[in-house]
Each structure stands twice: as C-alpha cells, then as structure tokens.
Design a protein around this motif. Structure first.
Motif, mmCIF file in Angstrom:
data_model
loop_
_atom_site.group_PDB
_atom_site.id
_atom_site.type_symbol
_atom_site.label_atom_id
_atom_site.label_comp_id
_atom_site.label_asym_id
_atom_site.label_seq_id
_atom_site.Cartn_x
_atom_site.Cartn_y
_atom_site.Cartn_z
ATOM 1 N N THR B 143 31.408 38.572 43.777
ATOM 2 C CA THR B 143 32.654 39.282 43.475
ATOM 3 C C THR B 143 33.479 39.491 44.743
ATOM 4 O OG1 THR B 143 31.558 40.367 41.640
ATOM 5 C CG2 THR B 143 33.595 41.358 42.380
ATOM 6 N N ILE B 144 32.795 39.912 45.803
ATOM 7 C CA ILE B 144 33.492 40.130 47.076
ATOM 8 C C ILE B 144 34.127 38.820 47.558
ATOM 9 C CG2 ILE B 144 33.120 40.638 49.534
ATOM 10 C CD1 ILE B 144 31.074 42.773 48.623
ATOM 11 N N LEU B 145 33.362 37.730 47.495
ATOM 12 C CA LEU B 145 33.892 36.439 47.952
ATOM 13 C C LEU B 145 35.034 35.934 47.076
ATOM 14 C CD1 LEU B 145 30.534 34.867 49.075
ATOM 15 C CD2 LEU B 145 32.550 35.135 50.534
ATOM 16 N N LEU B 146 34.946 36.214 45.786
ATOM 17 C CA LEU B 146 36.030 35.817 44.881
ATOM 18 C C LEU B 146 37.318 36.554 45.212
ATOM 19 C CD1 LEU B 146 34.800 35.490 41.194
ATOM 20 C CD2 LEU B 146 36.300 33.926 42.432
ATOM 21 N N TRP B 147 37.207 37.855 45.405
ATOM 22 C CA TRP B 147 38.393 38.647 45.753
ATOM 23 C C TRP B 147 38.979 38.159 47.068
ATOM 24 C CZ3 TRP B 147 41.462 42.027 43.342
ATOM 25 C CH2 TRP B 147 41.015 42.613 42.162
ATOM 26 N N LEU B 148 38.092 37.945 48.034
ATOM 27 C CA LEU B 148 38.539 37.479 49.348
ATOM 28 C C LEU B 148 39.309 36.171 49.203
ATOM 29 C CD1 LEU B 148 37.836 38.134 52.511
ATOM 30 C CD2 LEU B 148 36.491 36.056 52.267
ATOM 31 N N THR B 149 38.792 35.265 48.374
ATOM 32 C CA THR B 149 39.397 33.948 48.203
ATOM 33 C C THR B 149 40.744 34.034 47.505
ATOM 34 O OG1 THR B 149 37.191 33.034 48.031
ATOM 35 C CG2 THR B 149 38.984 31.636 47.280
ATOM 36 N N ARG B 150 40.819 34.906 46.529
ATOM 37 C CA ARG B 150 42.056 34.984 45.746
ATOM 38 C C ARG B 150 43.087 35.921 46.336
ATOM 39 N NH1 ARG B 150 39.117 34.866 39.884
ATOM 40 N NH2 ARG B 150 39.262 32.618 39.580
ATOM 41 N N GLY B 151 42.649 36.726 47.295
ATOM 42 C CA GLY B 151 43.594 37.636 47.937
ATOM 43 C C GLY B 151 43.340 39.072 47.560
#
Lengths: 295, 295
Positions: B143-151
């Motif tokens: 989840t953290i990496l997804l948010w980071l990737t999407r902004g």
C-alpha cells in the motif's frame, strides 16, 4: 545555436528561473565522470553560457582508481573531451581502494566522500564559485527509493536539493530520457561505466529493476516523486523549526519541558541533541528520560 | 493447543498487547475471501479465542460476482471451510460489475467499497463489535509503495492502521512468510484467486515484481517500512493538530491569519478547507489567496 527544441536546455532554464541556481558572473567547475550525464551537462552549460552569464567553466575529473585500466581510459576520455570543446580541465587522482581499506569503509561510500572532497578542494584552490554535478530527476527518484528501502524518516524521502552550499545541480528537473535525447541530437560521446549494470549495487537494482516496473504503473513517476518531495520538504522545514524552538526550551527548562513536547518533537529533539538515528535507540532514550533520566 | 512455535500467533498477541486491538468479550466478524490470508486469520482467531476472550466469531464472505464461475467456487469453499470449523458464516452477494458500470467506477475500487459496505451492514444487523480483516505487513508495504508510485503526501505513506473504527487487523505485524508457515503447519486449505497474478493490476506488479527486488536490498523491508511509518505517523498527527489550530484562527481572523501561516500549513489548510488534493490546484488556490482572494 538552435536550442528551441531541446527539452534538456528548457528544463535547465526553468530550474534557473525558479531557484536562481547560479547568479550572473559565476565561475563553475563541472564534476565530470565522462558518463552520459556529465558529458551532456558540460555541453549544455557551454550552450547556455550566455544565458547564465558564466564567467568561467571548467571540468574536474576525479579518477577514483577503482576500476583498474578502465579508470585511466576514462581519464584519457575526459582529457580529449575537454580538448575538443576547448574546455579547461582539472584531473585529480584519488586512491579510493587504499583509503577505503585504511578506513574500513564501503568502497562506493568512500568514493563518493572523496569525490566531494576533491570537488571542494579544487573549487577553493582555483577560486570557482560553484561545483555543478550532473544529478538529474532519475537520480532523485533512485535516491528516494533507496532511502525508503533502507529505512528513513522524512529527511531521506527528500533525496537531495538542486542547490546545497557550493554544489549546484542544473539537471535537477531533467529525466534520463531528456539527457539521452540531447546526447543523440548533439552527437555527444561518452564512456560507459560497466559497473552501472552490476546489480550487486543497490542503486543499480533500483534503476534497472524497480523503477521500470513502477513506471509501468505511473510513467510520470519521477515528476510524481518530485511533487511529493515538495510537500514533504515544506513539512520537514516546519518540523525542523519547531524542533529548534523545542531544543531552546529544553535547554532552559530541562526534563519537564521535554515531557510536555509532542511525541514527534521528543523524537526529533533526541535525534538532534544526541545524534542518534537508530529507531530503537531513540525510543530507548525517550523512555529513559520519561522514567527520570536527565537530558 | 501448541502455539508456542507459531510466529503468526505470537505476532497477533504482540499487536493485541501493544494496541489493545480487541477488548475482552467482543464479538468479531471476519472478512473471509477464502484466500490464504483470511483462512489463516480465521484459524488463528479460533486458536486465540480464549486469549482474546471472544464472545462470538463468525465469517463473512462477500461474493463480488466478478470472476464468473470462480466467484461461486469461492463461495462454496467459504461455506465448507466454515462447516469444517463449525463456524457461523454469512454470505453476501454483490453485483459489483453492474454497480461499477452504473457508477462508471474502476471495478477494483468499487469491489473494495462494496466489500466494506457489506462488512458494516452485516456488523450492524448482526450486532458484531468488530470486523476483522486479514491485512498484514506485506499488504502495508504494498500500500505504501502504491501510494508513493501514484503520488501522495505524508498521509499516503502511512498506509493503513491496525484499527480504524470498527475495523481491526490482527495480522498487522505478520509477514506473508509467517502466514505461509502457519498454513503449512496447521494444514490449512485455501482457494487461489487467479487475478492475484495478473500484472495489469498495479498492486500485483508491486507484489510480484517490485517488492522481491527491494527485499534483495533489505530483506527486512516490511519491518523497515513499518518503522518509517511510526515516525511519519507521529509527525503527521502533530501537523494535523497544527492545521486544526490554524483553521480555527483563519476562520476567526480570515485572510491575514492565512498569510501568516507557515507554507506547509497553508497547504494543509487549503486541502482541509476546500477538499482539493491535486498538487497544482492547491498551489493555485494558495496563490489566489496571496493575491487577494478571500478564504
């Protein structure tokens, strides 16, 4: 000079206008490895010499003596690159393997440290105003992901700044693609560092394996991380300021003032005052103070 | 009952002691997909029934009717799983494809929304105190990496909490490996969702391609992200509190008070007051206020 279509130059100009990176009449020393990034930086700065009103441009090549023969091939390349462009060049040899061994340090970290030392040394000796490095937006994304992977608080998520003391990074807003396009368009030559593909280096793993996957999710990954960074940088600045105020109070009023602080500030005060960064150690110190230890 | 060697159970116990996740005499409804995570959660909660002093445990299976036949296979599996363990089970069918089409929503996002709606609906109707979901440390890292990737700003880097309202996540500290070991040791059966391997879903790309690479750099990636999250959460809380104070002042004193705020708080106040999240939009609003717009 036809600069109208080059994205790289436009991004350098945007950064300069936004951050006033290099004041007029400056002299700059360009950190020059001979790789594609610094080769393009050198050519771009020459092309923008008038835009920046530069007084003097020179290259500095640091031979880290790490990769045996290849180090000397790169040194020779640097010399002939400078010659072709009629650019002044400084060459500095540093025996990094020896120093790393003596200090018991990681060779990559040691090379980085020695490189920046050499930058500063030549900058002072030769009276340059700034050292320009070729770090770009792709490097920023890599740095942020590396910190995230190895563990960090807010500060690691900020990567590096376009300007830090005497160091300036004109390619800060440019992506690898912009640099590659520029190299092609301008017929720029460079040398390939074969360790760039060695996946035993964490940064290369991030570069070649992780970022391409993340870019399949968001092809503007670099810009997205840059925006995140801008938000976090403002918040980090505010927290630093609150921490400094808190330290003032704690120094005057001692333990009682510390106990009244918000937990986030207790952590930052301990990190700042005791120079401990390790998560568990910081927790331990906070707990000891809570139980009665003096500050 | 031999629980002495099971890491999964120990991690659930640690979380409970640290966060007081589920108070004694609670009744819990377990979100049960039939996958390995929720199957292990169900068995683990049964094994820890006395430790938690649970009054009632039941499963809730939501059939999203997305994957045709497979949806009904999963529903059947859920029923027989409950039967074998003599567990109460609720089945809820939601025609997600239809709803997503009507609302013009992404099907994954819609499924999630409908699932949580169903959780809350059955929880209320059947008087359960909590809904337990099987989210674990690996999901947190994703989840953290997804948010980071999407902004994102700070809030996205926090992922999710072990307890949010009526939702509790007993596996929060457990890694996928702990769950797999537990499943093996206890001979637990589950159904595989074949969309788990579909790389057109961003989360699967993070799971199967990105995280394994990052774990080659830091094999304790999940724990490292958890620690970062703890630091950032405290700082986020402090910033939220400062934002609330700032909003109070701005509401009383208007534009002048806004202009005196730290830039980080100006941003957060605008996000909070106007509900805008888009980076550029927020910047525009701040600039308009600076130029004279009322708040």
């Amino acid at each position: 000079m036809n600069t109208s279509y080059s994205k790289l130059l436009r991004k350098i100009i945007t950064l300069q206008r936004r951050e006033n990176l290099i004041p007029p009449n400056s002299s700059i020393l360009i950190g020059f490895s001979g790789g594609i990034d610094s080769s393009c930086l050198a050519v771009a700065m020459l092309k923008l010499r008038e835009f920046f009103k530069l007084k003097r441009i020179a290259l500095l090549h640091v031979n880290h003596m790490i990769r045996g023969e290849e180090s000397y091939r790169d040194e020779e390349f640097a010399k002939s690159f400078a010659q072709k462009l009629s650019l002044e060049i400084f060459i500095k040899r540093v025996d990094v393997p020896k120093i790393a061994k003596e200090k018991g340090e990681n060779i990559e970290a040691c090379a980085r440290e020695e490189r920046y030392k050499a930058f500063e040394e030549i900058r002072r000796e030769e009276n340059f105003d700034f050292v320009a490095t070729a770090h770009h937006l792709g490097d920023l994304a890599e740095t942020i992901l590396l910190w995230l992977t190895r563990g960090t608080g807010l500060e690691g998520l900020l990567g590096f700044e376009p300007k830090e003391g005497y160091i300036v990074r004109p390619l800060y807003l440019a992506k690898k693609e912009d640099i590659e396009d520029f190299a092609k368009r301008e017929g720029i030559e460079w040398v390939e560092d074969r360790t760039n593909y060695d996946l035993s280096y964490a940064r290369n793993r991030i570069r070649h394996r992780v970022i391409p996957e993340l870019k399949k999710i968001n092809r503007n990954l670099e810009e997205t991380l840059l925006r995140m960074r801008e938000i976090l940088r403002e918040e980090h600045r505010l927290l630093c300021q609150l921490t400094m105020d808190a330290i003032e109070r704690v120094k005057k009023e001692g333990r009682r003032a510390f106990l009244e602080l918000d937990p986030a500030l207790q952590r930052r005060v301990v990190v700042e005052l005791f120079g401990i960064k390790n998560f568990k150690e910081v927790k331990k110190v906070i707990n000891r103070i809570k139980k009665g230890d003096k500050l």
